[in-house]
Design an enzyme around this catalytic site. Structure first.
Site, PDB file in Angstrom:
ATOM      1  NE  ARG A  38      29.440  46.578  38.000  1.00 53.69           N
ATOM      2  CZ  ARG A  38      30.447  45.898  38.492  1.00 53.69           C
ATOM      3  NH1 ARG A  38      30.250  45.055  39.487  1.00 53.69           N
ATOM      4  NH2 ARG A  38      31.665  46.061  38.023  1.00 53.69           N
ATOM      5  CD  GLN A  92      36.679  41.321  31.952  1.00 50.27           C
ATOM      6  OE1 GLN A  92      36.031  42.312  31.652  1.00 50.27           O
ATOM      7  NE2 GLN A  92      36.604  40.190  31.274  1.00 50.27           N
ATOM      8  N   GLY A  93      37.917  44.935  35.796  1.00 50.00           N
ATOM      9  CA  GLY A  93      37.974  46.394  35.875  1.00 50.00           C
ATOM     10  C   GLY A  93      39.117  46.971  36.673  1.00 50.00           C
ATOM     11  N   GLY A  94      39.165  46.715  37.976  1.00 48.26           N
ATOM     12  CA  GLY A  94      40.232  47.273  38.784  1.00 48.26           C
ATOM     13  C   GLY A  94      39.844  47.393  40.239  1.00 48.26           C
ATOM     14  CB  SER A 121      40.243  37.165  43.287  1.00 52.25           C
ATOM     15  OG  SER A 121      39.558  37.196  44.509  1.00 52.25           O
ATOM     16  N   GLY A 170      41.308  32.979  46.935  1.00 50.45           N
ATOM     17  CA  GLY A 170      41.236  34.214  46.165  1.00 50.45           C
ATOM     18  C   GLY A 170      42.006  35.334  46.836  1.00 50.45           C
ATOM     19  CG  LEU A 171      42.588  40.306  46.726  1.00 46.67           C
ATOM     20  CD1 LEU A 171      44.100  40.243  46.596  1.00 46.67           C
ATOM     21  CD2 LEU A 171      42.027  41.470  45.923  1.00 46.67           C
ATOM     22  CB  ALA A 172      39.497  37.737  50.887  1.00 53.01           C
ATOM     23  CG  HIS A 181      29.208  40.562  38.379  1.00 57.23           C
ATOM     24  ND1 HIS A 181      30.239  39.899  37.731  1.00 57.23           N
ATOM     25  CD2 HIS A 181      29.759  41.703  38.882  1.00 57.23           C
ATOM     26  CE1 HIS A 181      31.353  40.604  37.841  1.00 57.23           C
ATOM     27  NE2 HIS A 181      31.091  41.694  38.543  1.00 57.23           N
ATOM     28  CG  HIS A 205      28.642  42.895  35.068  1.00 57.20           C
ATOM     29  ND1 HIS A 205      28.605  43.438  33.809  1.00 57.20           N
ATOM     30  CD2 HIS A 205      29.716  43.452  35.679  1.00 57.20           C
ATOM     31  CE1 HIS A 205      29.607  44.289  33.673  1.00 57.20           C
ATOM     32  NE2 HIS A 205      30.295  44.322  34.784  1.00 57.20           N
ATOM     33  CG  LEU A 254      39.199  43.050  43.111  1.00 61.59           C
ATOM     34  CD1 LEU A 254      40.211  43.215  41.979  1.00 61.59           C
ATOM     35  CD2 LEU A 254      39.090  41.591  43.506  1.00 61.59           C
ATOM     36  NE  ARG A 308      30.767  44.174  43.524  1.00 62.28           N
ATOM     37  CZ  ARG A 308      31.520  44.347  42.436  1.00 62.28           C
ATOM     38  NH1 ARG A 308      32.534  45.191  42.473  1.00 62.28           N
ATOM     39  NH2 ARG A 308      31.269  43.690  41.325  1.00 62.28           N
ATOM     40  CD  GLU A 342      35.397  49.936  36.841  1.00 62.26           C
ATOM     41  OE1 GLU A 342      36.300  49.261  36.289  1.00 62.26           O
ATOM     42  OE2 GLU A 342      34.815  49.559  37.879  1.00 62.26           O
TER      43      GLU A 342
END
Length: 523
Positions: A280, A46-48, A42, A13-15, A341, A234, A382, A376, A112
């Site tokens: 959340r 969706q959000g950012g 990752s 993934g991103l990490a 989530h 979520h 991210l 979180r 958000e």
């Protein structure tokens, strides 16, 4: 025969990918992925990515929002470290070629839940996918990165397994899903970037790969684990029989989406003054309360009052997926339910992503850095991946070279082929169902104890199966899930209060002192 790398990255993934790209300029990297590189949590984001990018925003405001969302359990130095490195992380992604959305010539920032201002940079409503596509292309083209897809780590190779006195991680045993062979991979340093454990629950927004592998492996290797009771549900997962794990982004509420009962009545203002923009955990509990009180299968998220052109521009992926299922979000509300989530706890790490086992680092959702506290803040995940991947890479590159021991091959001489694999499927289903029923959004001590009793029975059965039969991908994941479930319940039983994502009917008050739930393995 063992393969050797300077660094072994477990997780694509991103990490994992951002760390591999930084390291590949200086050393040889092996990167293993359970499926393809494109298939990670990752890529589902969706959000950012939250960062202080606007002149009207401040570092202190982002920190305050993070602490507030985290119910002040956050580690302040870690929170400041991530937030202060936010702009540089975004600039690194822009340099890689990530095409963040623009409006009137500037990068568009959305807001958000839990944020006091607009600070979430994004690529429409498919930010994770866009970032993943850019980095994956670079990883595949890099000659210093060896990518092993369809490979799953079985366990870490540690000093204790080798009979050595030094305390260190030396790599991992890895199963090739295509051939069934278990290979030995040695590495001077190992980075776990395997993501979270959403699949421990019956309903989740996570991909099937989110089975707590890194957390479980690190625990078995002797690492400390913290705050596993804080599972973020979520609030808005699409409720439809054909929509498996499809998330309706936080940004929909950030851009004016309203939560309604089936008769169209709003209910969030009755639960929190911030209404739909509450964090959340607040929104998820409110939805859970309304569904149970009224016997509802779902509630509805309505953004149909915004112009159709706006929805097409900002939420093209959500709009298209809903339309496939016969829901026109420009005209109709979206049926939604809460779902597991994000895993806020994990393997305890420092500001260099180091664990208490030398040679082993953890970054991303598998880590407990202290950033998220008890809940979180939206779009901080991210950011955490990128910041701590860089921190891990920098620390590895400054490590003193080590002498490498000879690593033995995996021993399968005393096992046979499994006689009934239905046992794995049955245990998997049982685990996820009782975790949803007993360790969900609202908890009691009796429910947690019931879950713990069942976990102990399952653990004994799974370990017996693991000891006697050749291992498979499904068995590895099931073994890791039951360990992760046990850690969640043990942390939850430690906490004699309600804080953030952990809400107990037996302990509804929040204590003045915020303390982590830390579990250390007995040696």
């Amino acid at each position: 025969m063992a393969s050797y790398f300077d660094v072994l990255v477990i997780g694509g993934g991103l990490a994992g990918q951002s760390a591999a790209l930084r390291l590949a300029k200086h050393c040889k990297v092996g990167l293993i992925s359970k499926r393809s590189l494109e298939d990670s949590a990752s890529g589902w984001a969706q959000g950012g990515i939250a960062a202080v990018l606007d002149d009207q925003d401040t570092i202190e405001a982002h920190i305050k929002d993070t602490l507030t969302a985290g119910a002040f359990l956050n580690d302040l130095p870690a929170t400041r470290f991530v937030v202060e490195n936010g702009r540089r992380a975004i600039e690194w992604l822009i340099d890689q070629g990530v095409p963040f959305s623009r409006e009137s010539g500037n990068y568009h920032l959305t807001r958000e839940g839990g944020h006091s201002t607009r600070r979430v940079i994004h690529v429409a409503d498919t930010t994770g996918l866009a970032v993943q596509q850019v980095l994956t292309a670079k990883v595949r083209q890099n000659p210093n990165i060896t990518v092993l897809e369809q490979h799953i780590a079985v366990d870490l190779i540690t000093s204790s397994k080798l009979g050595l006195n030094d305390k260190r991680c030396y790599g991992a045993y890895v199963l090739n899903n295509d051939t069934g062979d278990i290979i030995t991979i040695g590495a001077k340093n190992t980075l776990i970037a395997t993501g979270g454990a959403g699949k421990v629950y019956l309903y989740t927004t996570n991909p099937d790969t989110s089975t707590g592998d890194g957390i479980a492996m690190a625990w078995r290797a002797g690492c400390s684990i913290a705050n596993m009771e804080f599972i973020q549900f979520h609030p808005t997962c699409l409720y439809h029989p054909q929509a498996k794990s499809f998330l309706i982004s936080e940004a929909v509420r950030g851009e004016g989406g309203l939560l309604r009962l089936p008769d169209g009545t709003r209910f969030m203002p009755e639960h929190d003054s911030r209404a739909e923009l509450a964090p959340r955990d607040v929104v998820a509990r409110a939805i859970d309360f309304e569904m149970k009180k009224r016997g509802l299968d779902c509630v509805y998220l309505d953004i149909s009052h915004r112009p159709a052109d706006f929805l097409h521009a900002h939420f093209p992926n959500i709009l298209a997926r809903c339309l496939e299922l016969g829901i026109d979000i420009t005209q109709q509300p979206i049926p939604v339910v809460p779902a597991a989530h994000y895993t806020c706890g994990g393997v305890v790490t420092d500001l260099r992503a180091r664990t208490n086992l030398p040679g082993l680092y953890v970054a991303g959702e598998a880590a407990c850095t202290g950033l998220h506290g008890a809940n979180r803040l939206a779009s901080n995940s991210l950011l955490e991946c990128i910041v701590f991947a860089e921190a891990a890479a920098n620390d590895m590159l400054h490590q003193t070279p080590i002498e490498f021991p000879e690593l033995p091959d995996w021993d399968e001489s005393r096992v046979t082929d499994p006689d009934e694999e239905i046992v794995i499927a049955h245990n998997w289903d049982e685990l996820r169902r009782f975790m949803w029923d007993y360790v969900g959004i609202v908890r009691t001590t009796k429910r947690l104890q019931r879950a713990q009793h069942r976990i102990r029975l399952l653990t004994k059965e799974i370990n017996e199966f693991y000891s006697n039969f050749r291992i498979s991908h499904d068995l590895i994941e099931l073994r890791n899930l039951v360990v992760t479930a046990d850690l969640i319940v043990r942390c939850a039983l430690q906490r004699k209060e309600s804080r953030g994502l952990h809400f107990s009917r037996d302990y509804p008050e929040t204590l003045k002192a915020a303390k982590n739930s830390v579990i250390r393995r007995r040696s």
